[in-house]
Design a protein around this motif. Structure first.
Motif, PDB file in Angstrom:
ATOM      1  N   GLU A  58      73.810 -21.915  41.317  1.00 23.77           N
ATOM      2  CA  GLU A  58      73.145 -21.714  42.608  1.00 23.77           C
ATOM      3  C   GLU A  58      71.631 -21.790  42.439  1.00 23.77           C
ATOM      4  OE1 GLU A  58      74.909 -21.048  45.518  1.00 23.77           O
ATOM      5  OE2 GLU A  58      76.710 -21.402  44.324  1.00 23.77           O
ATOM      6  N   GLN A  59      70.947 -21.969  43.551  1.00 20.31           N
ATOM      7  CA  GLN A  59      69.496 -21.883  43.573  1.00 20.31           C
ATOM      8  C   GLN A  59      69.096 -20.778  44.537  1.00 20.31           C
ATOM      9  OE1 GLN A  59      67.597 -25.608  44.447  1.00 20.31           O
ATOM     10  NE2 GLN A  59      68.257 -26.543  42.548  1.00 20.31           N
ATOM     11  N   SER A  60      68.020 -20.094  44.188  1.00 16.49           N
ATOM     12  CA  SER A  60      67.539 -18.996  45.014  1.00 16.49           C
ATOM     13  C   SER A  60      66.035 -19.149  45.206  1.00 16.49           C
ATOM     14  CB  SER A  60      67.856 -17.668  44.321  1.00 16.49           C
ATOM     15  OG  SER A  60      67.391 -16.591  45.086  1.00 16.49           O
TER      16      SER A  60
END
Length: 84
Positions: A58-60
């Motif tokens: 994921e990217q945050s």
């Protein structure tokens, strides 16, 4: 209302972390801790600035104005810890 942006000197550390893909531990002003791989920075049309972190698959996005401290977890990084 936008909060003031961080200094250019501190931006340099963020760019360095992204350029080298460092794993970092971020401590936010609310004492939350986030770990991930520094990928990129982002400035929105509203002038909000973010650090993009890779966390697993994921990217945050982490708003730069919320940063209190960034620690480099990657061995032999060009910095160890930066306070904002």
């Amino acid at each position: 209302m936008n909060q003031p942006t961080i200094s250019c000197d501190l931006h340099d550390y963020l760019e360095l972390a992204c350029m080298h893909g460092y794993r970092v531990r971020l401590t936010l002003k609310n004492h939350q801790i986030i770990e991930g791989k520094a990928l990129d920075t982002l400035t929105t049309a509203e002038k909000q600035e973010y650090l993009i972190l890779g966390i697993g698959h994921e990217q945050s996005r982490v708003e730069l104005n919320q940063l209190k401290k960034m620690e480099a977890l990657t061995p032999n990084a060009k910095f160890k810890e930066v306070s904002f």
